[in-house]
Design a protein around this motif. Sequence first.
Motif, PDB file in Angstrom:
ATOM      1  N   GLY A 162       0.828  -1.198   0.000  1.00  0.00           N
ATOM      2  CA  GLY A 162       0.000   0.000   0.000  1.00  0.00           C
ATOM      3  C   GLY A 162       0.863   1.248   0.000  1.00  0.00           C
ATOM      4  N   TRP A 163       0.399   2.275  -0.718  1.00  0.00           N
ATOM      5  CA  TRP A 163       1.087   3.553  -0.785  1.00  0.00           C
ATOM      6  C   TRP A 163       0.110   4.632  -0.369  1.00  0.00           C
ATOM      7  N   SER A 164       0.611   5.634   0.292  1.00  0.00           N
ATOM      8  CA  SER A 164      -0.224   6.811   0.565  1.00  0.00           C
ATOM      9  C   SER A 164       0.616   8.048   0.276  1.00  0.00           C
ATOM     10  N   TRP A 165      -0.006   9.036  -0.364  1.00  0.00           N
ATOM     11  CA  TRP A 165       0.654  10.296  -0.681  1.00  0.00           C
ATOM     12  C   TRP A 165      -0.055  11.401   0.055  1.00  0.00           C
ATOM     13  N   ASN A 166       0.712  12.325   0.548  1.00  0.00           N
ATOM     14  CA  ASN A 166       0.137  13.473   1.235  1.00  0.00           C
ATOM     15  C   ASN A 166       1.060  14.655   0.943  1.00  0.00           C
ATOM     16  N   ASP A 167       0.905  15.250  -0.208  1.00  0.00           N
ATOM     17  CA  ASP A 167       1.746  16.373  -0.605  1.00  0.00           C
ATOM     18  C   ASP A 167       1.091  17.667  -0.136  1.00  0.00           C
TER      19      ASP A 167
END
Length: 170
Positions: A116-121
């Motif tokens: 799983g990947w999560s991005w929070n830019d």
Amino acid sequence: MKKFFASLVIASLLLTCTQSFAQLDVDKGSKFLNAGIGLGGWGGIGYAGGLGLGASFEVGVAKNITVGAVGAFRSYSGFGSYYSIGGRGSYHFNEILSISDDKVDLYAGLGLIYSGWSWNDTYVGFRNSYGGIGLGGHVGARYFFKPALGAFAEAGFGVAPLQLGLSFKF
């Protein structure tokens, strides 16, 4: 007399240490725990960064064959994270390669891994996550400097192309 006693103690310790390294057989019931850090990285996000942490545990189910679980996590300095968890199996090559060093364990295997990947830019306000099941692979080596404690290096798929750490045999 003191020199004789000291020599006797040293000889006994050497003999005990030498005999405690029995042939590194991987049989039914053998247990291995690896815990380490990931070096390099792609981690599913597409760029290097952060520190990868991972562990695997395997149990011998037949001669030279182990199965078990693997898990890993990597954080990317405020941009997101990557994790993986799954099952894997390994074949241990010492016997077929005629490796007589009882401190060395060479192995390779495959696994079924959920990543799983999560991005929070926060700079552009982009937030997303993704996960999926895929095939994992690994090639590794362990060196036991004590009968139940050693070091390992493992290359493969996951949070980092190379993992280094400690290995425990039960």
